[in-house]
Scaffold this motif. Structure first.
Motif, PDB file in Angstrom:
ATOM      1  N   TYR A 142       0.802  -1.220   0.000  1.00 37.02           N
ATOM      2  CA  TYR A 142       0.000   0.000   0.000  1.00 37.02           C
ATOM      3  C   TYR A 142       0.841   1.279   0.000  1.00 37.02           C
ATOM      4  O   TYR A 142       0.298   2.380   0.003  1.00 37.02           O
ATOM      5  N   GLY A 143       2.173   1.113   0.030  1.00 32.40           N
ATOM      6  CA  GLY A 143       3.036   2.291   0.015  1.00 32.40           C
ATOM      7  C   GLY A 143       2.903   3.140   1.259  1.00 32.40           C
ATOM      8  O   GLY A 143       2.983   4.370   1.193  1.00 32.40           O
ATOM      9  N   PHE A 144       2.707   2.503   2.414  1.00 37.57           N
ATOM     10  CA  PHE A 144       2.535   3.259   3.650  1.00 37.57           C
ATOM     11  C   PHE A 144       3.807   4.003   4.030  1.00 37.57           C
ATOM     12  O   PHE A 144       4.925   3.517   3.833  1.00 37.57           O
ATOM     13  N   TYR A 145       3.625   5.170   4.622  1.00 37.32           N
ATOM     14  CA  TYR A 145       4.734   5.892   5.240  1.00 37.32           C
ATOM     15  C   TYR A 145       5.180   5.101   6.459  1.00 37.32           C
ATOM     16  O   TYR A 145       4.383   4.742   7.315  1.00 37.32           O
ATOM     17  N   ASN A 146       6.480   4.826   6.566  1.00 29.95           N
ATOM     18  CA  ASN A 146       7.015   4.014   7.657  1.00 29.95           C
ATOM     19  C   ASN A 146       8.037   4.835   8.421  1.00 29.95           C
ATOM     20  O   ASN A 146       9.163   5.021   7.971  1.00 29.95           O
ATOM     21  N   GLN A 147       7.642   5.379   9.581  1.00 29.33           N
ATOM     22  CA  GLN A 147       8.487   6.273  10.337  1.00 29.33           C
ATOM     23  C   GLN A 147       9.688   5.543  10.921  1.00 29.33           C
ATOM     24  O   GLN A 147       9.679   4.338  11.112  1.00 29.33           O
ATOM     25  N   GLN A 148      10.730   6.341  11.258  1.00 32.46           N
ATOM     26  CA  GLN A 148      11.979   5.779  11.747  1.00 32.46           C
ATOM     27  C   GLN A 148      12.222   6.055  13.234  1.00 32.46           C
ATOM     28  O   GLN A 148      13.334   5.871  13.714  1.00 32.46           O
ATOM     29  N   TYR A 149      11.200   6.470  13.945  1.00 33.24           N
ATOM     30  CA  TYR A 149      11.299   6.615  15.395  1.00 33.24           C
ATOM     31  C   TYR A 149       9.899   6.504  15.968  1.00 33.24           C
ATOM     32  O   TYR A 149       8.909   6.594  15.248  1.00 33.24           O
ATOM     33  N   CYS A 150       9.817   6.308  17.271  1.00 35.82           N
ATOM     34  CA  CYS A 150       8.535   6.020  17.902  1.00 35.82           C
ATOM     35  C   CYS A 150       7.532   7.142  17.663  1.00 35.82           C
ATOM     36  O   CYS A 150       6.422   6.899  17.212  1.00 35.82           O
ATOM     37  N   GLY A 151       7.931   8.384  17.964  1.00 35.90           N
ATOM     38  CA  GLY A 151       6.978   9.451  17.714  1.00 35.90           C
ATOM     39  C   GLY A 151       7.270  10.757  18.418  1.00 35.90           C
ATOM     40  O   GLY A 151       7.127  11.829  17.835  1.00 35.90           O
ATOM     41  N   CYS A 152       7.667  10.720  19.683  1.00 33.66           N
ATOM     42  CA  CYS A 152       7.843  11.955  20.440  1.00 33.66           C
ATOM     43  C   CYS A 152       9.228  12.553  20.195  1.00 33.66           C
ATOM     44  O   CYS A 152      10.110  11.928  19.605  1.00 33.66           O
ATOM     45  N   GLU A 153       9.428  13.776  20.691  1.00 33.19           N
ATOM     46  CA  GLU A 153      10.699  14.454  20.510  1.00 33.19           C
ATOM     47  C   GLU A 153      11.845  13.743  21.212  1.00 33.19           C
ATOM     48  O   GLU A 153      13.001  13.811  20.781  1.00 33.19           O
ATOM     49  N   PHE A 154      11.522  13.014  22.291  1.00 29.44           N
ATOM     50  CA  PHE A 154      12.576  12.317  23.027  1.00 29.44           C
ATOM     51  C   PHE A 154      13.058  11.089  22.267  1.00 29.44           C
ATOM     52  O   PHE A 154      14.256  10.811  22.206  1.00 29.44           O
ATOM     53  N   SER A 155      12.137  10.366  21.681  1.00 27.73           N
ATOM     54  CA  SER A 155      12.537   9.197  20.887  1.00 27.73           C
ATOM     55  C   SER A 155      13.263   9.630  19.621  1.00 27.73           C
ATOM     56  O   SER A 155      14.195   8.962  19.172  1.00 27.73           O
ATOM     57  N   ALA A 156      12.855  10.765  19.049  1.00 23.28           N
ATOM     58  CA  ALA A 156      13.529  11.263  17.848  1.00 23.28           C
ATOM     59  C   ALA A 156      14.967  11.627  18.162  1.00 23.28           C
ATOM     60  O   ALA A 156      15.879  11.337  17.385  1.00 23.28           O
ATOM     61  N   GLY A 157      15.177  12.260  19.330  1.00 22.18           N
ATOM     62  CA  GLY A 157      16.531  12.652  19.705  1.00 22.18           C
ATOM     63  C   GLY A 157      17.410  11.479  20.051  1.00 22.18           C
ATOM     64  O   GLY A 157      18.581  11.421  19.694  1.00 22.18           O
ATOM     65  N   GLN A 158      16.843  10.489  20.740  1.00 23.99           N
ATOM     66  CA  GLN A 158      17.646   9.347  21.160  1.00 23.99           C
ATOM     67  C   GLN A 158      17.893   8.365  20.029  1.00 23.99           C
ATOM     68  O   GLN A 158      18.758   7.500  20.124  1.00 23.99           O
ATOM     69  N   ALA A 159      17.141   8.506  18.924  1.00 29.07           N
ATOM     70  CA  ALA A 159      17.342   7.600  17.794  1.00 29.07           C
ATOM     71  C   ALA A 159      18.629   7.906  17.049  1.00 29.07           C
ATOM     72  O   ALA A 159      19.129   7.095  16.298  1.00 29.07           O
ATOM     73  N   VAL A 160      19.175   9.106  17.254  1.00 33.94           N
ATOM     74  CA  VAL A 160      20.372   9.515  16.541  1.00 33.94           C
ATOM     75  C   VAL A 160      21.423   9.977  17.541  1.00 33.94           C
ATOM     76  O   VAL A 160      21.165  10.822  18.365  1.00 33.94           O
ATOM     77  N   GLN A 161      22.608   9.406  17.501  1.00 35.33           N
ATOM     78  CA  GLN A 161      23.652   9.745  18.446  1.00 35.33           C
ATOM     79  C   GLN A 161      24.836  10.437  17.785  1.00 35.33           C
ATOM     80  O   GLN A 161      25.775  10.814  18.452  1.00 35.33           O
ATOM     81  N   SER A 162      24.833  10.617  16.490  1.00 40.07           N
ATOM     82  CA  SER A 162      25.968  11.208  15.806  1.00 40.07           C
ATOM     83  C   SER A 162      25.484  11.965  14.580  1.00 40.07           C
ATOM     84  O   SER A 162      24.359  11.770  14.110  1.00 40.07           O
ATOM     85  N   LYS A 163      26.353  12.821  14.057  1.00 47.04           N
ATOM     86  CA  LYS A 163      26.011  13.544  12.836  1.00 47.04           C
ATOM     87  C   LYS A 163      25.817  12.577  11.679  1.00 47.04           C
ATOM     88  O   LYS A 163      24.881  12.730  10.879  1.00 47.04           O
ATOM     89  N   ALA A 164      26.691  11.586  11.588  1.00 45.32           N
ATOM     90  CA  ALA A 164      26.570  10.611  10.505  1.00 45.32           C
ATOM     91  C   ALA A 164      25.253   9.855  10.599  1.00 45.32           C
ATOM     92  O   ALA A 164      24.574   9.617   9.590  1.00 45.32           O
ATOM     93  N   GLY A 165      24.872   9.488  11.822  1.00 45.17           N
ATOM     94  CA  GLY A 165      23.607   8.777  12.012  1.00 45.17           C
ATOM     95  C   GLY A 165      22.416   9.635  11.646  1.00 45.17           C
ATOM     96  O   GLY A 165      21.452   9.153  11.039  1.00 45.17           O
ATOM     97  N   LEU A 166      22.478  10.929  11.989  1.00 42.80           N
ATOM     98  CA  LEU A 166      21.377  11.832  11.665  1.00 42.80           C
ATOM     99  C   LEU A 166      21.288  12.056  10.158  1.00 42.80           C
ATOM    100  O   LEU A 166      20.192  12.107   9.590  1.00 42.80           O
ATOM    101  N   ARG A 167      22.426  12.158   9.502  1.00 46.42           N
ATOM    102  CA  ARG A 167      22.392  12.317   8.040  1.00 46.42           C
ATOM    103  C   ARG A 167      21.790  11.084   7.379  1.00 46.42           C
ATOM    104  O   ARG A 167      21.004  11.196   6.430  1.00 46.42           O
ATOM    105  N   ARG A 168      22.150   9.888   7.858  1.00 47.23           N
ATOM    106  CA  ARG A 168      21.574   8.663   7.292  1.00 47.23           C
ATOM    107  C   ARG A 168      20.063   8.647   7.481  1.00 47.23           C
ATOM    108  O   ARG A 168      19.321   8.274   6.574  1.00 47.23           O
ATOM    109  N   ARG A 169      19.631   9.049   8.665  1.00 50.92           N
ATOM    110  CA  ARG A 169      18.204   9.032   8.950  1.00 50.92           C
ATOM    111  C   ARG A 169      17.453  10.030   8.060  1.00 50.92           C
ATOM    112  O   ARG A 169      16.367   9.749   7.553  1.00 50.92           O
ATOM    113  N   MET A 170      18.029  11.202   7.856  1.00 50.05           N
ATOM    114  CA  MET A 170      17.381  12.196   7.005  1.00 50.05           C
ATOM    115  C   MET A 170      17.304  11.722   5.553  1.00 50.05           C
ATOM    116  O   MET A 170      16.310  11.967   4.866  1.00 50.05           O
ATOM    117  N   ARG A 171      18.335  11.046   5.078  1.00 48.96           N
ATOM    118  CA  ARG A 171      18.276  10.505   3.716  1.00 48.96           C
ATOM    119  C   ARG A 171      17.144   9.506   3.575  1.00 48.96           C
ATOM    120  O   ARG A 171      16.415   9.505   2.574  1.00 48.96           O
TER     121      ARG A 171
END
Length: 333
Positions: A142-171
């Motif tokens: 169905y082509g659903f949007y599949n998020q890469q973190y639970c949902g809140c600002e805290f989970s979004a922040g803890q999902a990425v620990q480095s600049k490289a990790g954040l760049r990968r996630r944004m891509r």
């Protein structure tokens, strides 16, 4: 529905941050429910009330006490909605997510059924019996949007620990949002039109394919008689500004970025605002760039210049890793 179950979907996720992320997820749920003829109810989005509900637990790790309290708040509201509708059972799709603890969800569900007499929590392990594999099949079908973190600002922040990790996630997020990027860009352009109404001299940028597309805005500002400046890379460490009059002025320059060919512009004191693209921004204005430091050096050299970070909604994160040479923008659109 199958097995004699009459299904109602109650979408209640005030934890999701930012609001734009909430709207994307909500619309995916609503779109699919309507295609199947399932009753769908929109719960309130009150992120401030949710923040009050988890107050004091902000520093908890993922799957810690904050998460269980979040589940209690949301499942209690689901139980209340079920009782208002005269339904005997309530369940949750939370249990299907790999980001969450099944044990915490079940405890929260049973806590909610005790808090709201008259309804029963239907506990189901959606990760066994082939259900998780089926979930992944449906995501693709169905082509659903599949998020890469639970949902809140805290989970979004803890999902990425480095600049490289954040760049990968944004891509990855850009790939997932590919179909929505043109509409997001249109909304950004409309917001910038209002924001720049009184500006006379604007430093803008000519977007790369994966950046917020403000080309129509750049041409509109020129048509309105404003002075529009675009950056041009001049060596391995520096960029300068040149006036933009039309797309005919552009030539492909460093890093395949289209750059202006006009004369350099040096009257920086006249610049009302500088539009700065980025890979990610946080609420404090910290910016993650592409790693070459051109904007950081430019902004550091002109500290009085008002800077405005421009990005897609999903590029706003809870926290951007920063180094001492990184320069924050004054505001993020």
């Amino acid at each position: 529905m199958g097995h004699g179950v009459q299904l109602t979907i109650f979408y209640y996720n005030p934890n999701i941050w930012p609001r734009e992320e909430y709207e994307i997820r909500k619309n995916e749920s609503k779109r699919h429910a309507e295609s199947l003829g399932i009753r769908w109810i929109d719960g309130d989005y009150n992120h401030e009330a949710w923040q009050q509900g988890i107050c004091g637990l902000e520093g908890e790790p993922e799957r810690g006490r904050r998460c269980e309290q979040c589940f209690r708040l949301r499942l209690t509201r689901a139980a209340q909605q079920a009782r208002e509708l005269g339904l005997a059972y309530f369940a949750t799709t939370l249990a299907s997510s790999r980001w969450k603890s099944l044990e915490q969800i079940e405890r929260a569900g049973h806590w909610a059924e005790q808090a709201v007499p008259g309804v029963t929590f239907w506990a189901q392990n959606w990760r066994k019996g082939g259900l998780y594999e089926r979930r992944n099949q449906l995501l693709k079908a169905y082509g659903f949007y599949n998020q890469q973190y639970c949902g809140c600002e805290f989970s979004a922040g803890q999902a990425v620990q480095s600049k490289a990790g954040l760049r990968r996630r944004m891509r990855e997020l850009k790939r997932q949002h590919a179909a929505q990027l043109p509409e997001m860009s249109r909304q950004i352009v409309e917001a910038l039109r209002c924001r720049l109404k009184d500006a006379e001299v604007v430093m803008a940028y000519w977007p790369l394919p994966d950046e917020a597309d403000i080309r129509s805005l750049v041409d509109l500002l020129v048509a309105e008689g404003k002075t529009v400046l675009l950056p041009k890379v001049v060596d391995d460490t520096a960029m300068e500004l040149r006036q933009y009059l039309s797309a005919d002025d552009l030539r492909e320059g460093a890093f395949r970025v289209m750059e202006p060919t006009g004369m350099p512009y040096t009257d920086y004191a006249r610049i009302d605002v500088a539009l700065v693209p980025g890979v990610a921004f946080d609420a404090a204005g910290h910016r993650l760039g592409r790693g070459r430091g051109y904007y950081d050096r430019f902004l550091a050299a002109h500290p009085r210049m008002r800077s405005l970070g421009v990005c897609f909604p999903f590029q706003r994160v809870a926290s951007v890793p920063v180094d001492e040479h990184d320069v924050a923008v004054d505001e993020v659109l």
